[in-house]
Design an enzyme around this catalytic site. Sequence first.
Site, PDB file in Angstrom:
ATOM      1  N   ARG A  42       0.853  -1.190   0.000  1.00 53.31           N
ATOM      2  CA  ARG A  42       0.000   0.000   0.000  1.00 53.31           C
ATOM      3  C   ARG A  42       0.889   1.241   0.000  1.00 53.31           C
ATOM      4  O   ARG A  42       1.963   1.247   0.614  1.00 53.31           O
ATOM      5  CB  ARG A  42      -0.926  -0.016   1.206  1.00 53.31           C
ATOM      6  CG  ARG A  42      -1.908  -1.194   1.200  1.00 53.31           C
ATOM      7  CD  ARG A  42      -2.803  -1.193   2.423  1.00 53.31           C
ATOM      8  NE  ARG A  42      -3.720  -2.333   2.397  1.00 53.31           N
ATOM      9  CZ  ARG A  42      -3.451  -3.526   2.918  1.00 53.31           C
ATOM     10  NH1 ARG A  42      -2.280  -3.734   3.523  1.00 53.31           N
ATOM     11  NH2 ARG A  42      -4.329  -4.501   2.843  1.00 53.31           N
ATOM     12  N   LYS A  68      -2.677  -2.092   7.585  1.00 48.47           N
ATOM     13  CA  LYS A  68      -4.131  -1.903   7.601  1.00 48.47           C
ATOM     14  C   LYS A  68      -4.818  -2.918   8.494  1.00 48.47           C
ATOM     15  O   LYS A  68      -5.771  -2.580   9.216  1.00 48.47           O
ATOM     16  CB  LYS A  68      -4.670  -2.013   6.166  1.00 48.47           C
ATOM     17  CG  LYS A  68      -6.164  -1.823   6.046  1.00 48.47           C
ATOM     18  CD  LYS A  68      -6.595  -1.905   4.590  1.00 48.47           C
ATOM     19  CE  LYS A  68      -8.097  -1.716   4.455  1.00 48.47           C
ATOM     20  NZ  LYS A  68      -8.543  -1.796   3.044  1.00 48.47           N
ATOM     21  N   HIS A  74      -1.446   2.871  -5.886  1.00 51.66           N
ATOM     22  CA  HIS A  74      -2.181   1.770  -5.259  1.00 51.66           C
ATOM     23  C   HIS A  74      -2.604   0.740  -6.293  1.00 51.66           C
ATOM     24  O   HIS A  74      -2.734  -0.457  -5.990  1.00 51.66           O
ATOM     25  CB  HIS A  74      -3.404   2.325  -4.523  1.00 51.66           C
ATOM     26  CG  HIS A  74      -3.990   1.365  -3.533  1.00 51.66           C
ATOM     27  ND1 HIS A  74      -4.650   0.220  -3.904  1.00 51.66           N
ATOM     28  CD2 HIS A  74      -4.009   1.382  -2.176  1.00 51.66           C
ATOM     29  CE1 HIS A  74      -5.070  -0.420  -2.814  1.00 51.66           C
ATOM     30  NE2 HIS A  74      -4.683   0.249  -1.763  1.00 51.66           N
ATOM     31  N   HIS A  95      -3.445  -9.433   2.648  1.00 55.11           N
ATOM     32  CA  HIS A  95      -4.879  -9.652   2.869  1.00 55.11           C
ATOM     33  C   HIS A  95      -5.035 -10.777   3.884  1.00 55.11           C
ATOM     34  O   HIS A  95      -4.115 -11.571   4.102  1.00 55.11           O
ATOM     35  CB  HIS A  95      -5.571 -10.037   1.555  1.00 55.11           C
ATOM     36  CG  HIS A  95      -5.645  -8.914   0.585  1.00 55.11           C
ATOM     37  ND1 HIS A  95      -5.874  -9.097  -0.764  1.00 55.11           N
ATOM     38  CD2 HIS A  95      -5.513  -7.574   0.754  1.00 55.11           C
ATOM     39  CE1 HIS A  95      -5.889  -7.923  -1.373  1.00 55.11           C
ATOM     40  NE2 HIS A  95      -5.672  -6.986  -0.483  1.00 55.11           N
ATOM     41  N   ARG A 112      -1.111  -2.841  -6.977  1.00 51.73           N
ATOM     42  CA  ARG A 112      -1.513  -4.025  -6.223  1.00 51.73           C
ATOM     43  C   ARG A 112      -2.437  -4.896  -7.078  1.00 51.73           C
ATOM     44  O   ARG A 112      -2.298  -6.120  -7.135  1.00 51.73           O
ATOM     45  CB  ARG A 112      -2.189  -3.619  -4.906  1.00 51.73           C
ATOM     46  CG  ARG A 112      -1.201  -3.018  -3.917  1.00 51.73           C
ATOM     47  CD  ARG A 112      -1.884  -2.376  -2.716  1.00 51.73           C
ATOM     48  NE  ARG A 112      -2.641  -3.325  -1.901  1.00 51.73           N
ATOM     49  CZ  ARG A 112      -2.130  -4.190  -1.041  1.00 51.73           C
ATOM     50  NH1 ARG A 112      -0.803  -4.284  -0.905  1.00 51.73           N
ATOM     51  NH2 ARG A 112      -2.908  -4.982  -0.318  1.00 51.73           N
ATOM     52  N   TYR A 128      -2.575 -17.030   8.984  1.00 46.83           N
ATOM     53  CA  TYR A 128      -1.160 -17.330   8.825  1.00 46.83           C
ATOM     54  C   TYR A 128      -0.324 -16.220   9.453  1.00 46.83           C
ATOM     55  O   TYR A 128      -0.721 -15.046   9.446  1.00 46.83           O
ATOM     56  CB  TYR A 128      -0.793 -17.433   7.335  1.00 46.83           C
ATOM     57  CG  TYR A 128      -1.299 -18.677   6.645  1.00 46.83           C
ATOM     58  CD1 TYR A 128      -0.824 -19.930   7.021  1.00 46.83           C
ATOM     59  CD2 TYR A 128      -2.224 -18.597   5.618  1.00 46.83           C
ATOM     60  CE1 TYR A 128      -1.263 -21.081   6.371  1.00 46.83           C
ATOM     61  CE2 TYR A 128      -2.682 -19.737   4.970  1.00 46.83           C
ATOM     62  CZ  TYR A 128      -2.197 -20.973   5.358  1.00 46.83           C
ATOM     63  OH  TYR A 128      -2.639 -22.097   4.718  1.00 46.83           O
TER      64      TYR A 128
END
Length: 403
Positions: A249, A276, A338, A365, A341, A375
């Site tokens: 990001r 985030k 951005h 994510h 991504r 994870y």
Amino acid sequence: MPKRIPPLSELRVSKARPAEKPFKLSDGGGLHVLVTPTGGRLWRFQYRYGGKQKLLAFGAHPEVSLAEARELRERARKELAAGRDPGEVRKVERETAVITATNTFRLVAEEWYKKNVPTWSPKHASTVIRRLEREVYPVMGDRVISEITPLELVSLLQGISSRGLMETAARIRGICGQIFRYASVTGRVMYDPSATLKPSEILGKRKVRHLSAVTDPQALGPLVHAIDGYQGTIVVKSALQLTPLLFVRPGELQKMEWAEVDLDAALWSIPAERMKMRVPHTVPLSRQSLEILQRLHPATKHERYVFPGRSRSRPISNNSVNAALRYLGFDKETVTGHGFRATARTILDEVLGFRVDLIEHQLAHAVKDPNGRAYNRTSFLQDRREMMQAWADYLDKLKTEIS
């Protein structure tokens, strides 16, 4: 008064028996059938052009009937009346027929596919050929590629879009565009009929992308090539070059600190408070990313931030990368920082064939294991390291193809 030779009849031609030597049965007007010793009955048209006696073959009886031979004779005589050599006209027609037979959209597409498939992932190759076979070939596969018009493409794409497959229609427009561009550079077409088509006009209103991204490799190559040519400060240029390579990001890259970077281990560890999802994140650094950071290191190693702003105690503006893209001529409707991504997400999956969970994990994510647990940041680190290096190598390959 010379004896008038009656015109041939189908019966007379059929019953003509061979002799020891070839002989002719004339129909008048230059047309005759040549009966060979082996029993062949060959249509010939005798004429003069440019002061020379010439002979034109019309095929063999009964494959070519008397009526058909006469039609061919009249056509040849019209060519002569127009000042053209019918033999040369037939030669051009045969050559055109050969070119036409080998330049259908399907055949050119198959040639393009074979040329490119070694560089694609199996998944992407399968998707491309499936879309061509299901959607494109039934409509225009047998059309001569040079005769396909923009309106035909519009009809094809709108038919797909009308079934609710707007994204598929957009992808197929891109595939067709690549095939037409290949046909252009190989001399099959004069222009790409898909180039004038705007997706918004032919596919209707698609789901809005709030952050513009380039997901077509054909467009990505010129973009990353232009980035390398940016003439701004080394700080902004380095941030701009790392944006597609790391696809984090923008705020995460903007506030990157030297304390988080391990150049020896080729890792960047981002603390949870800057993420985030409020979970620590690890970014493997490709060889190309390391080279950029190593070039920048002497200039900013004494600063907290890898990309310090004018005050040095603060990082560069969060708009610095986007401003650099605008300076290079790419508007906000085309690409944003951005947006890289989405670029990486699409191409790593559809072109390079990496596992979706690895890509999602690298995008930071939320990814769960089979037991529903998140994870940790080092999961699949070696797999992700290999993926990031493959991604950097792929971007280099695109730049090489442009330069």
